[in-house]
Design an enzyme around this catalytic site. Structure first.
Site, PDB file in Angstrom:
ATOM      1  N   LEU A   1       0.891  -1.159   0.000  1.00  0.00           N
ATOM      2  CA  LEU A   1       0.000   0.000   0.000  1.00  0.00           C
ATOM      3  C   LEU A   1       0.926   1.204   0.000  1.00  0.00           C
ATOM      4  O   LEU A   1       1.907   1.232   0.750  1.00  0.00           O
ATOM      5  CB  LEU A   1      -0.870   0.028   1.260  1.00  0.00           C
ATOM      6  CG  LEU A   1      -2.011  -0.978   1.337  1.00  0.00           C
ATOM      7  CD1 LEU A   1      -2.628  -0.967   2.732  1.00  0.00           C
ATOM      8  CD2 LEU A   1      -3.071  -0.673   0.296  1.00  0.00           C
ATOM      9  N   ASP A   2       0.634   2.197  -0.832  1.00  0.00           N
ATOM     10  CA  ASP A   2       1.533   3.346  -0.868  1.00  0.00           C
ATOM     11  C   ASP A   2       1.449   4.130   0.437  1.00  0.00           C
ATOM     12  O   ASP A   2       0.569   3.906   1.268  1.00  0.00           O
ATOM     13  CB  ASP A   2       1.295   4.216  -2.106  1.00  0.00           C
ATOM     14  CG  ASP A   2      -0.041   4.921  -2.108  1.00  0.00           C
ATOM     15  OD1 ASP A   2      -0.404   5.528  -1.087  1.00  0.00           O
ATOM     16  OD2 ASP A   2      -0.720   4.902  -3.145  1.00  0.00           O
ATOM     17  N   GLU A   3       2.371   5.052   0.604  1.00  0.00           N
ATOM     18  CA  GLU A   3       2.504   5.802   1.859  1.00  0.00           C
ATOM     19  C   GLU A   3       1.221   6.529   2.239  1.00  0.00           C
ATOM     20  O   GLU A   3       0.876   6.632   3.417  1.00  0.00           O
ATOM     21  CB  GLU A   3       3.667   6.792   1.718  1.00  0.00           C
ATOM     22  CG  GLU A   3       4.030   7.517   2.975  1.00  0.00           C
ATOM     23  CD  GLU A   3       5.259   8.406   2.793  1.00  0.00           C
ATOM     24  OE1 GLU A   3       5.687   8.992   3.802  1.00  0.00           O
ATOM     25  OE2 GLU A   3       5.778   8.523   1.664  1.00  0.00           O
ATOM     26  N   LYS A   4       0.467   7.010   1.251  1.00  0.00           N
ATOM     27  CA  LYS A   4      -0.735   7.790   1.527  1.00  0.00           C
ATOM     28  C   LYS A   4      -2.001   6.937   1.588  1.00  0.00           C
ATOM     29  O   LYS A   4      -3.094   7.474   1.697  1.00  0.00           O
ATOM     30  CB  LYS A   4      -0.882   8.889   0.479  1.00  0.00           C
ATOM     31  CG  LYS A   4       0.221   9.915   0.578  1.00  0.00           C
ATOM     32  CD  LYS A   4       0.060  11.010  -0.428  1.00  0.00           C
ATOM     33  CE  LYS A   4       1.177  12.029  -0.260  1.00  0.00           C
ATOM     34  NZ  LYS A   4       1.061  13.128  -1.198  1.00  0.00           N
ATOM     35  N   SER A   5      -1.840   5.616   1.511  1.00  0.00           N
ATOM     36  CA  SER A   5      -2.982   4.700   1.624  1.00  0.00           C
ATOM     37  C   SER A   5      -2.894   3.960   2.944  1.00  0.00           C
ATOM     38  O   SER A   5      -1.848   3.886   3.573  1.00  0.00           O
ATOM     39  CB  SER A   5      -2.989   3.712   0.463  1.00  0.00           C
ATOM     40  OG  SER A   5      -3.129   4.408  -0.758  1.00  0.00           O
TER      41      SER A   5
END
Length: 193
Positions: A47-51
């Site tokens: 999951l990306d950093e902002k998810s």
């Protein structure tokens, strides 16, 4: 050696990896800050950093490869900028063109539905624009693929950028009432297939 498996609610702002030797990432937050995982633990997918949301971790590399190579459903809740139309939902379901690795890619068909009310998710440190600055809407989107930042790229392609994104299900396992940063040691993750 008996392999270890974990279910994690990855909070917003964390990378889906462990400590990096990259000096540019020294101020970033890593999964090892959340729990004392054994050596050799790896995230299955990312999951990306902002998810935020559901993430599996394991010490079993072959199991990780097996999960990533099979078409296991992943469901996300996405808060969108604006009130999404049925036409845009239909476009998402059919597949949309996004950029991936510098090339055009058409996403596979998926399931999308409008959520009538905002879902119950843990509070987040992320500052999200509220309805005072324009309306938002929530959708559930279920995919069997997982390109880099795919859901965000898909919703932007139909004119509704994602403001908040949470993965709520992988296979048969849901986040249920997990809190951000919560880790559950699981004897096996094989039941998700």
């Amino acid at each position: 050696m008996k392999h270890q498996h974990y279910i994690l609610y990855k909070p917003y702002g964390y990378l889906s990896q462990f400590i990096s030797n990259d000096s540019k990432q020294q101020r970033k937050k890593f999964l090892g800050n959340l729990y004392d995982f054994p050596n050799g633990t790896m995230a299955i997918g990312r999951l990306d950093e902002k998810s935020e949301g559901l993430l599996f971790l394991t010490t079993d590399g072959s199991f990780s490869n097996h999960i990533c190579s099979h078409k296991i459903e992943k469901e996300y809740y996405a808060q969108l900028n604006g009130v999404i139309t049925q036409d845009a939902i239909s476009e998402l379901e059919k597949g949309v063109e996004i950029g991936f690795n510098g090339k055009k890619y058409t996403t596979n068909p998926c399931r999308v539905k409008l959520l009538p009310t905002p879902p119950s998710l843990p509070d987040t440190i992320q500052k999200i624009r509220d309805d005072r600055h324009g309306p938002t809407s929530w959708i559930s989107i279920t995919l069997q693929e997982g390109k880099f930042r795919q859901v965000r790229k898909m919703t932007s392609a139909v004119g509704y950028p994602t403001l908040r994104l949470a993965r709520v299900r992988i296979g048969k396992i849901r986040i249920e009432k997990m809190t951000a940063g919560e880790v559950i040691h699981s004897p096996s993750l094989h039941e998700i297939i």
